[in-house]
Design a protein around this motif. Structure first.
Motif, PDB file in Angstrom:
ATOM      1  N   ASN A 285       0.837  -1.200   0.000  1.00 27.26           N
ATOM      2  CA  ASN A 285       0.000   0.000   0.000  1.00 27.26           C
ATOM      3  C   ASN A 285       0.873   1.251   0.000  1.00 27.26           C
ATOM      4  OD1 ASN A 285      -2.718   1.090   0.141  1.00 27.26           O
ATOM      5  ND2 ASN A 285      -2.105   1.838   2.159  1.00 27.26           N
ATOM      6  N   ASN A 286       1.873   1.278   0.854  1.00 25.39           N
ATOM      7  CA  ASN A 286       2.775   2.421   0.924  1.00 25.39           C
ATOM      8  C   ASN A 286       3.577   2.573  -0.374  1.00 25.39           C
ATOM      9  OD1 ASN A 286       4.087   4.580   2.615  1.00 25.39           O
ATOM     10  ND2 ASN A 286       5.856   3.370   1.964  1.00 25.39           N
ATOM     11  N   ALA A 287       4.083   1.460  -0.896  1.00 20.87           N
ATOM     12  CA  ALA A 287       4.866   1.514  -2.136  1.00 20.87           C
ATOM     13  C   ALA A 287       4.009   2.014  -3.302  1.00 20.87           C
ATOM     14  CB  ALA A 287       5.457   0.140  -2.446  1.00 20.87           C
ATOM     15  N   LEU A 288       2.761   1.578  -3.353  1.00 23.19           N
ATOM     16  CA  LEU A 288       1.865   2.041  -4.418  1.00 23.19           C
ATOM     17  C   LEU A 288       1.470   3.506  -4.235  1.00 23.19           C
ATOM     18  CD1 LEU A 288      -0.300  -1.142  -4.875  1.00 23.19           C
ATOM     19  CD2 LEU A 288       1.023   0.004  -6.658  1.00 23.19           C
ATOM     20  N   ASN A 289       1.294   3.937  -2.994  1.00 20.62           N
ATOM     21  CA  ASN A 289       1.032   5.360  -2.749  1.00 20.62           C
ATOM     22  C   ASN A 289       2.183   6.203  -3.290  1.00 20.62           C
ATOM     23  OD1 ASN A 289      -1.490   5.464  -1.541  1.00 20.62           O
ATOM     24  ND2 ASN A 289      -0.692   5.160   0.509  1.00 20.62           N
ATOM     25  N   ASN A 290       3.402   5.790  -2.976  1.00 18.92           N
ATOM     26  CA  ASN A 290       4.575   6.527  -3.458  1.00 18.92           C
ATOM     27  C   ASN A 290       4.655   6.492  -4.980  1.00 18.92           C
ATOM     28  OD1 ASN A 290       5.413   7.264  -0.906  1.00 18.92           O
ATOM     29  ND2 ASN A 290       6.795   5.526  -0.685  1.00 18.92           N
ATOM     30  N   ALA A 291       4.485   5.311  -5.552  1.00 18.23           N
ATOM     31  CA  ALA A 291       4.570   5.192  -7.013  1.00 18.23           C
ATOM     32  C   ALA A 291       3.500   6.034  -7.686  1.00 18.23           C
ATOM     33  CB  ALA A 291       4.443   3.726  -7.424  1.00 18.23           C
ATOM     34  N   SER A 292       2.300   6.067  -7.126  1.00 22.47           N
ATOM     35  CA  SER A 292       1.223   6.840  -7.755  1.00 22.47           C
ATOM     36  C   SER A 292       1.489   8.342  -7.707  1.00 22.47           C
ATOM     37  CB  SER A 292      -0.127   6.519  -7.108  1.00 22.47           C
ATOM     38  OG  SER A 292      -0.200   7.006  -5.795  1.00 22.47           O
ATOM     39  N   ARG A 293       2.275   8.779  -6.747  1.00 20.30           N
ATOM     40  CA  ARG A 293       2.627  10.203  -6.657  1.00 20.30           C
ATOM     41  C   ARG A 293       3.689  10.597  -7.674  1.00 20.30           C
ATOM     42  NH1 ARG A 293       4.310  11.142  -0.699  1.00 20.30           N
ATOM     43  NH2 ARG A 293       4.815  13.197  -1.490  1.00 20.30           N
ATOM     44  N   TYR A 294       4.553   9.665  -8.035  1.00 28.48           N
ATOM     45  CA  TYR A 294       5.715  10.011  -8.862  1.00 28.48           C
ATOM     46  C   TYR A 294       5.702   9.432 -10.266  1.00 28.48           C
ATOM     47  CZ  TYR A 294       7.434  11.628  -4.376  1.00 28.48           C
ATOM     48  OH  TYR A 294       7.555  12.279  -3.183  1.00 28.48           O
ATOM     49  N   THR A 295       4.787   8.536 -10.567  1.00 27.85           N
ATOM     50  CA  THR A 295       4.760   7.933 -11.894  1.00 27.85           C
ATOM     51  C   THR A 295       4.211   8.904 -12.932  1.00 27.85           C
ATOM     52  OG1 THR A 295       4.183   5.916 -13.096  1.00 27.85           O
ATOM     53  CG2 THR A 295       2.444   6.913 -11.768  1.00 27.85           C
TER      54      THR A 295
ATOM     55  N   VAL B   5       7.490  -3.115  -7.147  1.00 26.12           N
ATOM     56  CA  VAL B   5       6.618  -2.070  -7.669  1.00 26.12           C
ATOM     57  C   VAL B   5       7.489  -1.205  -8.578  1.00 26.12           C
ATOM     58  CG1 VAL B   5       5.134  -0.114  -7.119  1.00 26.12           C
ATOM     59  CG2 VAL B   5       5.200  -2.090  -5.575  1.00 26.12           C
ATOM     60  N   HIS B   6       7.203  -1.249  -9.884  1.00 24.18           N
ATOM     61  CA  HIS B   6       7.940  -0.478 -10.901  1.00 24.18           C
ATOM     62  C   HIS B   6       7.083   0.695 -11.344  1.00 24.18           C
ATOM     63  CE1 HIS B   6      10.901  -3.734 -12.033  1.00 24.18           C
ATOM     64  NE2 HIS B   6       9.988  -4.437 -11.382  1.00 24.18           N
ATOM     65  N   ASP B   7       7.706   1.837 -11.594  1.00 25.45           N
ATOM     66  CA  ASP B   7       6.975   2.961 -12.178  1.00 25.45           C
ATOM     67  C   ASP B   7       7.813   3.601 -13.286  1.00 25.45           C
ATOM     68  OD1 ASP B   7       8.535   5.314 -11.199  1.00 25.45           O
ATOM     69  OD2 ASP B   7       7.773   4.744  -9.226  1.00 25.45           O
ATOM     70  N   ASP B   8       7.232   4.575 -13.954  1.00 27.39           N
ATOM     71  CA  ASP B   8       7.945   5.264 -15.040  1.00 27.39           C
ATOM     72  C   ASP B   8       8.207   6.729 -14.694  1.00 27.39           C
ATOM     73  OD1 ASP B   8       5.368   6.253 -15.293  1.00 27.39           O
ATOM     74  OD2 ASP B   8       5.312   6.079 -17.480  1.00 27.39           O
ATOM     75  N   GLY B   9       8.379   7.002 -13.408  1.00 28.57           N
ATOM     76  CA  GLY B   9       8.696   8.364 -12.967  1.00 28.57           C
ATOM     77  C   GLY B   9      10.183   8.640 -13.035  1.00 28.57           C
ATOM     78  N   ASN B  10      10.625   9.611 -12.251  1.00 27.04           N
ATOM     79  CA  ASN B  10      12.039  10.011 -12.246  1.00 27.04           C
ATOM     80  C   ASN B  10      12.927   9.119 -11.385  1.00 27.04           C
ATOM     81  OD1 ASN B  10      11.542  12.178 -13.949  1.00 27.04           O
ATOM     82  ND2 ASN B  10      11.010  13.515 -12.239  1.00 27.04           N
TER      83      ASN B  10
ATOM     84  N   GLY C  54      11.764   2.244 -16.394  1.00 27.85           N
ATOM     85  CA  GLY C  54      12.722   3.341 -16.346  1.00 27.85           C
ATOM     86  C   GLY C  54      12.659   4.233 -15.120  1.00 27.85           C
ATOM     87  N   GLY C  55      11.722   3.991 -14.198  1.00 32.09           N
ATOM     88  CA  GLY C  55      11.596   4.840 -13.007  1.00 32.09           C
ATOM     89  C   GLY C  55      12.085   4.137 -11.755  1.00 32.09           C
TER      90      GLY C  55
END
Length: 173
Positions: free
Chosen positions: A73-83, A102-107, A164-165
């Protein structure tokens, strides 16, 4: 989000006072990831963020379901803020560990966070972004409670990954 922080603070209080117990049982990992998908899909759809899952349907592992749900939940909250547009949950067995990522495409994660030890992480507060790093500290602390023989759970932060994030990984023995 505030509720999540309060639960983490209570968990850390219990952990530091050796009052936090874990309840390890057998779970289908796909079910865990599907639950997070169902929870986050409406919020992420509003942000035009695609949430993907990569996991073998028959993958089974032993862990504390509630604690791992909290960490994700915490990892997804963070990813959703920065992706920017995509978050992917992956799970696989490598060696003797279940690795959920948890992978994202943010910075990606800032260098100071990537190089910090757990003790340094809790001291890393950014008032501009609102980041306390409490979730990462909590994840590291409770991951260590998952033990088998001489192996212990841990987390890892990295950049690059599938999109890439940032990549948040929890490794469970």
């Amino acid at each position: 989000r505030v509720n999540s922080y309060l639960v983490q603070l209570l968990g850390l209080y219990r952990y530091q006072n050796k009052m936090l117990s874990i309840h390890i049982d057998e779970h289908f990992v796909q079910d865990l990831l599907d639950e997070k998908l169902a929870h986050y899909q409406p919020v992420l759809s509003d942000k035009n963020v695609q949430l993907l899952i990569s996991c073998e349907e028959s993958l089974v592992w032993y862990f504390d379901r509630e604690i791992i749900l909290g960490i994700l939940n915490n990892a997804l909250n963070n990813a959703s803020r920065y992706t920017n547009s995509v978050i992917e949950l992956t799970a696989e067995i490598k060696g003797d560990y279940l690795i959920i990522e948890v992978h994202d495409d943010g910075n990606g994660y800032p260098e100071d966070l990537l190089n910090a030890t757990p003790g340094e992480i809790i001291n890393n507060i950014n008032f501009q972004t609102g980041s306390t790093s409490l979730g990462i500290y909590f994840a590291e602390s409770v991951a260590k409670l998952h033990k088998q023989n001489d192996r212990q759970g841990f987390i890892k932060l990295s950049n690059g990954g599938k999109h890439g994030g940032g990549v948040f990984s929890i490794h469970l023995p």
